[in-house]
Design a protein around this motif. Sequence first.
Motif, PDB file in Angstrom:
ATOM      1  N   LYS A  89      34.909  12.801 -14.173  1.00 25.64           N
ATOM      2  CA  LYS A  89      35.669  13.440 -15.244  1.00 25.64           C
ATOM      3  C   LYS A  89      36.971  13.982 -14.676  1.00 25.64           C
ATOM      4  N   GLN A  90      38.008  13.862 -15.460  1.00 20.62           N
ATOM      5  CA  GLN A  90      39.320  14.273 -14.975  1.00 20.62           C
ATOM      6  C   GLN A  90      39.925  15.380 -15.832  1.00 20.62           C
ATOM      7  N   LYS A 146      43.646  17.002 -16.167  1.00 22.89           N
ATOM      8  CA  LYS A 146      45.037  16.971 -15.702  1.00 22.89           C
ATOM      9  C   LYS A 146      45.589  18.387 -15.789  1.00 22.89           C
ATOM     10  N   THR A 173      45.471  16.210 -10.698  1.00 24.60           N
ATOM     11  CA  THR A 173      44.260  15.967 -11.477  1.00 24.60           C
ATOM     12  C   THR A 173      43.076  16.554 -10.732  1.00 24.60           C
ATOM     13  N   THR A 228      39.199  16.270 -10.361  1.00 23.05           N
ATOM     14  CA  THR A 228      38.102  15.370 -10.723  1.00 23.05           C
ATOM     15  C   THR A 228      36.762  16.054 -10.452  1.00 23.05           C
ATOM     16  N   LYS A 280      40.892  13.575 -21.817  1.00 26.57           N
ATOM     17  CA  LYS A 280      41.302  14.408 -20.682  1.00 26.57           C
ATOM     18  C   LYS A 280      41.725  15.776 -21.196  1.00 26.57           C
TER      19      LYS A 280
END
Lengths: 139, 292
Positions: free
Chosen positions: A57-58, A60, A116, A118, B45
């Motif tokens: 999963k990211q 930003k 990012t 993660t 995201k």
Amino acid sequence: MKQLRIIIVLVCAFGFHNSMWAQQKKSAIDLCDNYMNDGFISDGQYYSHSIQKDEIKQTKITLMGGNTYRIAACAEQSKQLQFSIIDVQGNILFTNTQFNYAPYWDFEIKHTIECTITLQNNDKTLPKDKTILIIGYKR
Amino acid sequence: MSIRNISLYVFSCVMLFACTQEQEKESTQIQEFQSKSMVGIIDGKIFSVPSPYEFIHFINELQITYNHTLINPVNNIKLYESNLKKCLNFGIYGVDVAYVSVFNQTSTALSYFSVLKQLSENIGLSQVFDAQTIERLENNMHIQDSLLIILTKTYREADKRLKNEKQKEEASLIIAGSWLESLYLLTQINKEKPNKKIIEKIAEHKYYADNVLALLRPYYDNSEEHKKIIDDIVEICYQFDGVTSNYTYVEPITYTQLKRTVIQSQTKLDIFNEHLQNITIFTEKLRNTIIK
């Protein structure tokens, strides 16, 4: 009667296990919140993810120059939650696997950068887990 | 199967069902909690959005003088009829409270908190400003740090509650209002007395501009008022396209014992004067439309 006792014991044990499990799930959020000490204040948001096995999963994020951040990542069950910080060129700036899966780490940011975060569950015995990520600022 | 065995089977099923129910209840709570983060999720995201604390931190370091004419007058609250205006101005007043508290404007800060409280009642956030919070504010008003902590906690609680109640639009509008007001204050401070640090900070709003736009975009068709405001934010975003960035990787330094990593990589942002001027003009125009 003996059979009944065994079943009651098993059922109660199962119930206790579930109760403990529920407690653990609750405490994942509380645990992460507890890491926001030493003068750190959360940015006001929880970043929650449900992570499947082998999934990354990211999040930003822009880390602002001149600030010190604390990033805390907690899972409901996994003790091997990997969190990493990767820059726009793909360079790994940090990964907690090098530090025994430390649940939180501080980052002093010299200049504003986009990167990012993660999250990955490395405990392969868990097909799915829920995670909480909290980002704090140093006061 | 004997009656005793059937009883045992039924008993076990009931117990297991009870356990599962508890598990599902917990699971639902977590699911609801998870949905609280939806506000920042775009294309799977999560994006960061500006926080009042960050703004305060920056203003505090500038060593500039207080300018009361920059902030949204408290009397304007009576002008806000639509939910859109109430939410945007909640965000604007939130940053204004941050601004005045940096300069220890105690009585002004209290009157702005009062306005926030009034608006909160209109947008379903009244519980955030309970008697205990107000009392804490009054008691800590002379201590800037305490005030900042309370402000951040208030912002966080508001953020949590809005997401919890699935008021994503309201939360997005509050965030947009905060972003706009911080950009407005920075551009105005820079207009008065140009400062390289402020210009860099304005350029950094590039990072937030697209995120704010993405948060608001789903509500574009809600009303003509929505369309106009979002169109104006698009105009500001176009100007931020003129901000160029150049990233240079520098190896970080990690202090294991301290659990600390110093990230030294650099991003150099350049903004042309023409874009800076346009951002200043467009931001002022939009902000003044919203507060009136």
